[in-house]
Design a protein around this motif. Structure first.
Motif, PDB file in Angstrom:
ATOM      1  N   ARG A  84       0.840  -1.207   0.000  1.00  0.00           N
ATOM      2  CA  ARG A  84       0.000   0.000   0.000  1.00  0.00           C
ATOM      3  C   ARG A  84       0.873   1.254   0.000  1.00  0.00           C
ATOM      4  NH1 ARG A  84      -1.032   3.007   4.258  1.00  0.00           N
ATOM      5  NH2 ARG A  84      -0.551   1.340   5.737  1.00  0.00           N
ATOM      6  N   ARG A  85       1.861   1.292   0.917  1.00  0.00           N
ATOM      7  CA  ARG A  85       2.684   2.503   1.043  1.00  0.00           C
ATOM      8  C   ARG A  85       3.634   2.690  -0.143  1.00  0.00           C
ATOM      9  NH1 ARG A  85       1.357   6.787   3.125  1.00  0.00           N
ATOM     10  NH2 ARG A  85       3.446   7.358   3.783  1.00  0.00           N
ATOM     11  N   MET A  86       4.063   1.621  -0.805  1.00  0.00           N
ATOM     12  CA  MET A  86       4.881   1.794  -2.009  1.00  0.00           C
ATOM     13  C   MET A  86       4.116   2.599  -3.041  1.00  0.00           C
ATOM     14  SD  MET A  86       7.301  -1.313  -3.329  1.00  0.00           S
ATOM     15  CE  MET A  86       6.024  -2.517  -3.284  1.00  0.00           C
ATOM     16  N   GLN A  87       2.832   2.265  -3.196  1.00  0.00           N
ATOM     17  CA  GLN A  87       2.000   2.997  -4.147  1.00  0.00           C
ATOM     18  C   GLN A  87       1.795   4.437  -3.668  1.00  0.00           C
ATOM     19  OE1 GLN A  87       0.725   1.973  -7.239  1.00  0.00           O
ATOM     20  NE2 GLN A  87       0.310   4.155  -7.354  1.00  0.00           N
ATOM     21  N   GLU A  88       1.493   4.628  -2.386  1.00  0.00           N
ATOM     22  CA  GLU A  88       1.232   5.970  -1.857  1.00  0.00           C
ATOM     23  C   GLU A  88       2.474   6.857  -1.866  1.00  0.00           C
ATOM     24  OE1 GLU A  88      -2.272   4.569   1.275  1.00  0.00           O
ATOM     25  OE2 GLU A  88      -0.333   5.194   2.056  1.00  0.00           O
ATOM     26  N   GLU A  89       3.638   6.304  -1.541  1.00  0.00           N
ATOM     27  CA  GLU A  89       4.862   7.095  -1.444  1.00  0.00           C
ATOM     28  C   GLU A  89       5.590   7.236  -2.774  1.00  0.00           C
ATOM     29  OE1 GLU A  89       7.575   5.731   1.572  1.00  0.00           O
ATOM     30  OE2 GLU A  89       6.088   5.898   3.155  1.00  0.00           O
TER      31      GLU A  89
END
Length: 174
Positions: A84-89
């Motif tokens: 999730r955070r790879m996509q968000e960041e």
């Protein structure tokens, strides 16, 4: 502050057993052990993707670190949180593999204490990230020899957890 991140962190014991949740800033003020993840990403040239944290982050702003690092939500696994955070960041996702975990504790000049049980994942990506400017100031792919030399010469430019990852886990690639 991380606008797209979670407000709470998952408190754990040394065996990664959930103890509850706490507001993220409070957990860092009190130095409470909490669950985190770090993702190492290599390209096909075996260069590591690193990013410079946004300068206005509540700790370690302006420092270089691994491709993605954050905290999973209570209702998600560290791997789900990492994806999730790879996509968000960083604006992309890729398959990742779990390669280990470690606990570290460090104090920052602003009085915050980072005390994390960090789950480490590795993946491969050859594209151009599209980073979230609220999270990331800059990014680059860098060869391991060059990275290790720069960490040795300028350790103050890198996050504490990333230096440990490079020392203990950077031999991994996918």
């Amino acid at each position: 502050m991380e606008l797209t991140g979670t407000k709470d962190v998952v408190l754990v014991d040394e065996n990664d057993q959930v103890l509850g949740t706490m507001e993220k800033l409070q957990a860092h003020q009190e130095g409470r052990l909490h669950r985190a993840f770090s993702v190492i990403v290599f390209n096909d040239n075996d260069e590591m993707l690193i990013h410079k944290r946004a300068s206005d982050k509540y700790h370690c702003g302006g420092l270089w670190t691994n491709a993605c690092c954050s905290h999973p939500r209570l209702d998600e696994s560290p791997k789900e949180g990492a994806l999730r955070r790879m996509q968000e960041e960083m604006g992309f996702t890729t398959s990742i593999e779990y390669i280990g975990q470690f606990i570290y504790k460090t104090s920052f000049e602003n009085g915050l204490i980072e005390h994390e049980l960090d789950h480490v994942f590795v993946g491969r990506f050859n594209g151009e990230p599209i980073p979230n400017s609220e999270e990331v100031e800059d990014f680059k792919y860098i060869g391991m020899d060059e990275l290790k030399k720069d960490i040795e010469n300028s350790p103050q430019n890198y996050t504490v957890w990333f230096k440990k990852i490079v020392e203990d886990y950077a031999v991994w690639s996918v």
